[in-house]
Design an enzyme around this catalytic site. Structure first.
Site, PDB file in Angstrom:
ATOM      1  N   ARG A  21       0.841  -1.201   0.000  1.00 18.72           N
ATOM      2  CA  ARG A  21       0.000   0.000   0.000  1.00 18.72           C
ATOM      3  C   ARG A  21       0.865   1.236   0.000  1.00 18.72           C
ATOM      4  O   ARG A  21       1.756   1.369   0.829  1.00 18.72           O
ATOM      5  CB  ARG A  21      -0.882   0.046   1.239  1.00 18.72           C
ATOM      6  CG  ARG A  21      -1.984  -0.929   1.117  1.00 18.72           C
ATOM      7  CD  ARG A  21      -3.147  -0.554   1.966  1.00 18.72           C
ATOM      8  NE  ARG A  21      -3.958  -1.744   2.045  1.00 18.72           N
ATOM      9  CZ  ARG A  21      -4.786  -2.003   3.017  1.00 18.72           C
ATOM     10  NH1 ARG A  21      -4.919  -1.150   4.001  1.00 18.72           N
ATOM     11  NH2 ARG A  21      -5.485  -3.118   3.008  1.00 18.72           N
ATOM     12  N   SER A 112      -8.188  -0.981   0.604  1.00 20.84           N
ATOM     13  CA  SER A 112      -9.221  -1.245   1.597  1.00 20.84           C
ATOM     14  C   SER A 112      -9.976   0.006   2.034  1.00 20.84           C
ATOM     15  O   SER A 112     -10.587   0.678   1.233  1.00 20.84           O
ATOM     16  CB  SER A 112      -8.575  -1.958   2.783  1.00 20.84           C
ATOM     17  OG  SER A 112      -9.548  -2.389   3.675  1.00 20.84           O
ATOM     18  N   HIS A 113      -9.863   0.342   3.297  1.00 20.45           N
ATOM     19  CA  HIS A 113     -10.635   1.449   3.876  1.00 20.45           C
ATOM     20  C   HIS A 113      -9.898   2.784   3.772  1.00 20.45           C
ATOM     21  O   HIS A 113     -10.393   3.791   4.245  1.00 20.45           O
ATOM     22  CB  HIS A 113     -10.887   1.132   5.342  1.00 20.45           C
ATOM     23  CG  HIS A 113      -9.620   0.734   6.040  1.00 20.45           C
ATOM     24  ND1 HIS A 113      -9.023  -0.489   5.822  1.00 20.45           N
ATOM     25  CD2 HIS A 113      -8.809   1.407   6.862  1.00 20.45           C
ATOM     26  CE1 HIS A 113      -7.900  -0.551   6.517  1.00 20.45           C
ATOM     27  NE2 HIS A 113      -7.735   0.585   7.156  1.00 20.45           N
ATOM     28  N   LYS A 125      -2.375  -6.592  -3.881  1.00 17.77           N
ATOM     29  CA  LYS A 125      -2.195  -7.738  -2.990  1.00 17.77           C
ATOM     30  C   LYS A 125      -2.256  -9.006  -3.831  1.00 17.77           C
ATOM     31  O   LYS A 125      -3.103  -9.109  -4.719  1.00 17.77           O
ATOM     32  CB  LYS A 125      -3.333  -7.730  -1.959  1.00 17.77           C
ATOM     33  CG  LYS A 125      -3.187  -8.787  -0.890  1.00 17.77           C
ATOM     34  CD  LYS A 125      -4.189  -8.565   0.222  1.00 17.77           C
ATOM     35  CE  LYS A 125      -5.588  -8.843  -0.247  1.00 17.77           C
ATOM     36  NZ  LYS A 125      -6.510  -9.154   0.840  1.00 17.77           N
ATOM     37  N   ASP A 276     -16.642  -1.385   3.685  1.00 18.25           N
ATOM     38  CA  ASP A 276     -15.523  -0.486   3.387  1.00 18.25           C
ATOM     39  C   ASP A 276     -15.180  -0.446   1.901  1.00 18.25           C
ATOM     40  O   ASP A 276     -15.895  -1.009   1.070  1.00 18.25           O
ATOM     41  CB  ASP A 276     -14.295  -0.877   4.215  1.00 18.25           C
ATOM     42  CG  ASP A 276     -13.667  -2.159   3.712  1.00 18.25           C
ATOM     43  OD1 ASP A 276     -14.417  -3.035   3.219  1.00 18.25           O
ATOM     44  OD2 ASP A 276     -12.429  -2.306   3.805  1.00 18.25           O
ATOM     45  N   ASP A 278     -13.187  -1.970  -0.164  1.00 19.85           N
ATOM     46  CA  ASP A 278     -13.128  -3.185  -0.973  1.00 19.85           C
ATOM     47  C   ASP A 278     -14.113  -4.254  -0.517  1.00 19.85           C
ATOM     48  O   ASP A 278     -14.056  -5.395  -0.984  1.00 19.85           O
ATOM     49  CB  ASP A 278     -11.700  -3.747  -0.991  1.00 19.85           C
ATOM     50  CG  ASP A 278     -11.213  -4.111   0.390  1.00 19.85           C
ATOM     51  OD1 ASP A 278     -11.669  -3.480   1.373  1.00 19.85           O
ATOM     52  OD2 ASP A 278     -10.383  -5.033   0.518  1.00 19.85           O
ATOM     53  N   ASP A 280     -14.665  -5.843   2.407  1.00 14.63           N
ATOM     54  CA  ASP A 280     -14.402  -6.951   3.336  1.00 14.63           C
ATOM     55  C   ASP A 280     -14.700  -6.606   4.794  1.00 14.63           C
ATOM     56  O   ASP A 280     -14.720  -7.483   5.642  1.00 14.63           O
ATOM     57  CB  ASP A 280     -12.973  -7.502   3.160  1.00 14.63           C
ATOM     58  CG  ASP A 280     -11.897  -6.459   3.346  1.00 14.63           C
ATOM     59  OD1 ASP A 280     -12.237  -5.290   3.591  1.00 14.63           O
ATOM     60  OD2 ASP A 280     -10.701  -6.822   3.236  1.00 14.63           O
ATOM     61  N   ARG A 281     -14.912  -5.318   5.093  1.00 10.85           N
ATOM     62  CA  ARG A 281     -15.238  -4.960   6.481  1.00 10.85           C
ATOM     63  C   ARG A 281     -16.730  -4.750   6.653  1.00 10.85           C
ATOM     64  O   ARG A 281     -17.453  -4.545   5.682  1.00 10.85           O
ATOM     65  CB  ARG A 281     -14.536  -3.662   6.879  1.00 10.85           C
ATOM     66  CG  ARG A 281     -13.041  -3.796   6.913  1.00 10.85           C
ATOM     67  CD  ARG A 281     -12.398  -2.559   7.485  1.00 10.85           C
ATOM     68  NE  ARG A 281     -10.971  -2.814   7.646  1.00 10.85           N
ATOM     69  CZ  ARG A 281     -10.167  -2.146   8.446  1.00 10.85           C
ATOM     70  NH1 ARG A 281     -10.646  -1.157   9.174  1.00 10.85           N
ATOM     71  NH2 ARG A 281      -8.898  -2.447   8.534  1.00 10.85           N
ATOM     72  N   THR A 343      -2.503 -10.153  13.901  1.00  8.96           N
ATOM     73  CA  THR A 343      -3.384  -9.295  13.103  1.00  8.96           C
ATOM     74  C   THR A 343      -3.187  -9.542  11.605  1.00  8.96           C
ATOM     75  O   THR A 343      -2.059  -9.659  11.146  1.00  8.96           O
ATOM     76  CB  THR A 343      -3.078  -7.823  13.431  1.00  8.96           C
ATOM     77  OG1 THR A 343      -3.372  -7.615  14.804  1.00  8.96           O
ATOM     78  CG2 THR A 343      -3.884  -6.878  12.586  1.00  8.96           C
ATOM     79  N   LYS A 375     -11.971 -11.783   4.738  1.00  9.52           N
ATOM     80  CA  LYS A 375     -13.112 -11.345   5.513  1.00  9.52           C
ATOM     81  C   LYS A 375     -14.169 -10.814   4.547  1.00  9.52           C
ATOM     82  O   LYS A 375     -13.852 -10.499   3.404  1.00  9.52           O
ATOM     83  CB  LYS A 375     -12.701 -10.308   6.540  1.00  9.52           C
ATOM     84  CG  LYS A 375     -11.949  -9.107   6.015  1.00  9.52           C
ATOM     85  CD  LYS A 375     -11.444  -8.290   7.189  1.00  9.52           C
ATOM     86  CE  LYS A 375     -10.756  -7.033   6.749  1.00  9.52           C
ATOM     87  NZ  LYS A 375      -9.292  -7.153   6.801  1.00  9.52           N
TER      88      LYS A 375
HETATM   89  C1  G1P Z   1      -5.577  -3.227   9.873  1.00  7.71           C
HETATM   90  C2  G1P Z   1      -6.364  -3.966  10.923  1.00  7.71           C
HETATM   91  C3  G1P Z   1      -6.272  -5.455  10.677  1.00  7.71           C
HETATM   92  C4  G1P Z   1      -6.731  -5.785   9.268  1.00  7.71           C
HETATM   93  C5  G1P Z   1      -5.968  -4.943   8.264  1.00  7.71           C
HETATM   94  C6  G1P Z   1      -6.505  -5.120   6.855  1.00  7.71           C
HETATM   95  O1  G1P Z   1      -4.223  -3.582   9.948  1.00  7.71           O
HETATM   96  O2  G1P Z   1      -5.913  -3.647  12.213  1.00  7.71           O
HETATM   97  O3  G1P Z   1      -7.052  -6.128  11.635  1.00  7.71           O
HETATM   98  O4  G1P Z   1      -6.537  -7.132   8.984  1.00  7.71           O
HETATM   99  O5  G1P Z   1      -6.076  -3.556   8.602  1.00  7.71           O
HETATM  100  O6  G1P Z   1      -7.839  -4.750   6.736  1.00  7.71           O
HETATM  101  P1  G1P Z   1      -3.124  -2.688  10.690  1.00  7.71           P
HETATM  102  O7  G1P Z   1      -3.208  -1.317  10.084  1.00  7.71           O
HETATM  103  O8  G1P Z   1      -3.532  -2.638  12.135  1.00  7.71           O
HETATM  104  O9  G1P Z   1      -1.832  -3.387  10.479  1.00  7.71           O
HETATM  105 ZN    ZN Z   2     -11.066  -3.740   3.358  1.00  4.92          ZN
END
Ligand code: G1P
Ligand code: ZN
Length: 542
Positions: A21, A112-113, A125, A276, A278, A280-281, A343, A375
């Protein structure tokens, strides 16, 4: 014609928690995308003639990267690329396509978000043939390759039309453009009791879904409104935009505050949800009650048998370490395994493949099951709807009954975003150095029972992952966890996870931040957050 183009390595192509990213201008540097994609291909073996899935969340730069990826897949010998129409595939939908069509793997283009746009974030990814994010040994190989790469291969095939469903030739390779929604919607129909949910909507159940101008818009329209009969306008902000309308497509209490406010009004709908960038959330809010993702995981696990896809029960539950222990109590009661992983969704893949876990979740609004290897935001929403349709109770009643039965894990995450990297590292380094001296010390009425840096031993492939977050456990079961984000693109983000267990139902009605107040103070004292970062309060509280 296939060209081999000379290039020089970039040093910063290390995939993080969820792929590579960076800001869009970083990806726009000469050969940056090409280098990374070639590094991915160079780290894989025996994909000649096989299928690669490509799709993204529609954010700015999606189409350009898809064209490059198709031309490079053709040059590197893939037999077929499956791409979502318009370049769109939600992350869980991409995972499903990889699995369903037995692809070799896939490139999921998303941050993602994180916000999108010419100056915002982009991401690439790689997912493996089980449909899940590449495990660490693959991402490490990709990074190693990216530091040594000296050429990449690309086919001169011009722009491939990805807006019309059907098959086209790209050199020797076939590009199959598919409807991004159809396979996913079919999978959801196979898991949930659509008839019961339809009946619930027909009898006046009211729902609001915020797609946040991100990828779930078309999925939510088709599934909720067309197939389940929810009224038109149930899905909001359903047109995916390259910049998500200028917002953070992160379904939390900060970036989806409007949804929270709507759901707290007296005349609120029965159910509010969001997803979110993409897809997945998920965010779940009942009339008058926000359900924390940790609680949602526990509740979904406890009630999953009410949905046809899970009627035979669960094999086990897996949660990331910082996620609250609410799910552990459900697993204990059901007599099934509970797994605590670092995580990031990539750690669930082995457990799901080995049949050790059926449902997985993270405190960061991610929940999913063995139906795919990512997810899945809409999946969580649909499982909730299925449970509501069967139990015929409000979200609030279901949640408070759950707490009465299992106890309540008060839970919150405090994020300190865009902290100078050195300052954030100082917080963690200092804590790490003091770990062995903390047990036995007290902070006010709180006594430290144990402290460690979480390490994971994968029970399936026996790999070890160290330094996955610092845990301070207090007597009585409360804890604070500290870790640095692996997905940010600006400075460092310090995440502080705070949890307290309360068994007594008479004490289940407290405000979360109040219930955690002494732990919040203790976290700052132990880690010296204000001292090191100069910040007196978090940027985001979820
Ligand atoms: C964050 C979230 C984690 C999730 C990831 C991708 O990662 O904390 O649970 O899997 O985004 O969506 P982090 O920024 O904490 O490494
Ligand atoms: Zn996402």
């Amino acid at each position: 014609m296939i060209r081999t183009v000379k290039t020089t390595p970039y040093t910063d192509q290390k995939p993080g928690t969820s792929g590579l990213r960076k800001k869009v201008p970083v990806f726009q540097q000469p050969n940056y995308v090409e280098n990374f994609i070639q590094s991915v291909f160079d780290s894989l073996e025996a994909f000649q003639g096989k299928t690669l899935v490509i799709g993204g969340d529609g954010r700015f730069y999606n189409r350009e990267v898809i064209q490059k990826a198709i031309a490079m897949a053709a040059a590197n010998g893939f037999g077929e690329v499956i791409v979502g129409q318009g370049g769109i595939l939600s992350t869980p939908a991409a995972s499903n396509i990889i699995r369903k069509y037995k692809a070799f793997g896939g490139l999921v283009l998303s941050a993602s978000h994180n916000p999108g746009g010419p100056h915002e974030d982009f991401g690439i990814k790689y997912n493996i043939s089980n449909g899940g994010p590449a495990p660490e040994k693959v991402t490490e190989a990709i990074f190693a390759r990216s530091k040594a790469i000296d050429s990449y291969k690309i086919a001169d095939i011009g722009q491939v039309d990805i807006d019309k469903v059907g098959s086209v030739k790209a050199g020797e390779m076939t590009v199959k453009v598919i409807d991004p929604v159809a396979d996913y919607a079919e999978l959801m129909e196979s898991l949930f009791d659509f008839e019961a949910i339809r009946t619930m909507f027909a009898s006046g159940f009211r729902m609001t879904f915020d797609a946040m101008h991100a990828v779930t818009g078309p999925y939510a329209k088709e599934i909720l409104e067309n197939r389940l009969g929810a009224p038109n306008h149930t899905a909001h902000n359903f047109v995916p935009l390259p910049d998500f309308g200028g917002h953070h497509p992160d379904p939390n209490l900060v970036h989806a505050k409007h949804l929270f406010d709507e759901m707290m009004r007296d005349d609120a709908p029965d159910f509010g949800a969001a997803s979110d960038g993409d897809g997945d959330r998920n965010l779940i809010i009942g009339n008058g009650i926000f359900v924390t993702p940790s609680d949602s995981l526990a509740l979904l696990a406890a009630n999953a048998h009410l949905a046809p896809g899970y009627k035979d029960g669960l094999k086990g539950i897996a949660r990331s370490m910082p996620t609250s222990a609410a799910a552990d109590r459900v697993a204990e009661k059901l007599g099934i395994g509970i797994y605590e992983t670092p995580t990031g969704w990539k750690f669930f893949g082995n457990l799901l493949d080995a049949g050790l876990a059926t449902i997985c979740g993270e405190e960061s609004a991610g929940t999913g099951s063995d139906h795919v290897r990512e997810k899945d935001g809409l999946w969580a929403v649909l499982l909730w709807l299925n449970i509501l349709a069967v139990r015929k109770e409000s979200v609030k009643d279901i949640v408070t009954k759950h707490w009465a039965e299992y106890g309540r894990n008060y839970y919150s995450r405090h994020d300190y975003e865009a902290v100078e990297t050195e300052r954030a590292n100082a917080v963690v380094d200092e804590l790490r150095a003091r770990l062995s001296t903390l047990p036995g010390t007290s902070l006010g009425a709180l006594r430290v029972a144990a402290a460690d840096d979480f390490a994971y031993h994968d029970p399936v492939d026996h790999s070890e992952s160290r330094n996955q977050g610092i845990r301070i456990m207090f007597e009585g079961g409360s804890r604070v966890v500290f870790r640095l984000s692996g997905t940010g693109t600006e400075g460092a983000t310090l995440r502080v996870y705070i949890e307290r267990y309360e068994a007594d139902p008479a004490k289940h009605g407290l405000d979360t931040q109040q219930a955690l107040a002494d732990l919040i103070v203790a976290a700052d004292e132990i880690a010296g957050i204000t001292k090191h970062t100069g910040r007196s309060k978090p940027t985001v509280i979820t």
